[in-house]
Scaffold this active site. Sequence first.
Site, short mmCIF file in Angstrom:
data_model
loop_
_atom_site.label_atom_id
_atom_site.label_comp_id
_atom_site.label_asym_id
_atom_site.label_seq_id
_atom_site.Cartn_x
_atom_site.Cartn_y
_atom_site.Cartn_z
N ASP A 11 -6.32 0.23 4.54
CA ASP A 11 -4.93 0.65 4.35
C ASP A 11 -4.66 1.98 5.04
OD1 ASP A 11 -5.03 -1.57 2.78
OD2 ASP A 11 -4.73 -0.52 0.87
N SER A 52 0.80 -1.23 0.00
CA SER A 52 0.00 0.00 0.00
C SER A 52 0.84 1.28 0.00
CB SER A 52 -1.00 0.02 1.16
OG SER A 52 -2.05 0.91 0.83
#
Length: 386
Positions: free
Chosen positions: A176, A130
């Site tokens: 995330d 991410s």
Amino acid sequence: MSDLRSHTLSEFAERFGHSAMSVWSGPGRVNLIGEHTDYNEGFVFPFAIDRRTLAALRPRKDGIARVASSFTDEVVEIPLHDITPDTVSGWSAYPLGVAWALRQFAPHGLDYSGFDIFIHSDVPVGAGLSSSAAIESATALALDDLWESDLDRRTLARVGQLAENSAVGAPTGIMDQSASLLGEADSGVFLDCRSLKAEVIPLGFEAADLELVVIDTRVEHAHATGGYAARRASCEAGAKAMGVRSLRDLHVADLDRAVEILDDETFRRVRHIVTENQRVLDTVRTLREEGPLAIGELLVASHESMRDDFEISVPELDLAVEAAMANGSIGARMTGGGFGGSAIALTRTGDVDSVTTAIRLAFNDAGFREPSIFTVVPSEGARRAE
Ligand code: ADP
Ligand code: MG
């Protein structure tokens, strides 16, 4: 001063011709357990890692926003008030999208000054760590400080998500950004994707001398988009047939009924989600009661469920998990959306080298592309660098 930080500051000065006011940073993340549970309103348990994206910033008086990154020589420039999801594109949609999204959440009447931002990072892109959340959280925190909007970290996570959904156009959840903003050293972020309640849970890896090995198979997510959409559709169909709002509302005891009602494929998709939610809860409880050495079986069970029931693994991920477990890892599983990407292996520090070598050999023997293997440490979330 870290190399990453000094490079960020000197590059800022070179690109923009004046020095930065300060530097903010946001980490990438790894999901320890809880896969495809987010869009089923279930549980996830990621942590922030020691790979970070830095954003150096200086305010401007002319209302212009300029962004640059070590990725490219391009400097993107736009009047702050012209930024909308439709006027930004490419990599700059991440930081400029955040500048737009933050204003949707901020209190009215703030004085929004323009800015110069330079981005630099050691989070690898597209490896399932991410880098997108890292750039969003670093920028969100920087602009929150600059504009004194005083938003809490949970709101800043929603800012990042809105930027990614609207400006970038990626229909992602909030996992995330939550990990990147709420993470703490040696801890995970236990997130309820229905209530958005987040709890920081100590992992105890340090005391147990454990490291997390990441095996990036470098297999492209060839079927990722279609496969992801198909899994979402199966989950929705399963929930509807079972008469619940989402699969979050089903429990392991409901599977006896589900097997009677659902076709075989839908049943297996549902079973993955229902058991995976339970495994996240069990992981949190096990960490509290017994510590991290006891969570290995849950990680392996998660992998098997994704391989056999959800069918999102690939031979490279299966081999990485198998080789890690055969060479002393405590637990291992694929992580992320599947169809490629990375696996993780919880491993005693003393075994990291032999596990790494064993995986490399196994990949070579199988004729697979050479994986990229490295360790990550659960680390603190986004912050202003001193
Ligand atoms: P990941 O799995 O790494 O999050 P994404 O496709 O979601 O992959 O996000 C990667 C994208 O984020 C890159 O293609 C780029 O547009 C943007 N990005 C990430 N880090 C940076 C950076 N340091 N500089 C510029 N853009 C970045
Ligand atoms: Mg991303």
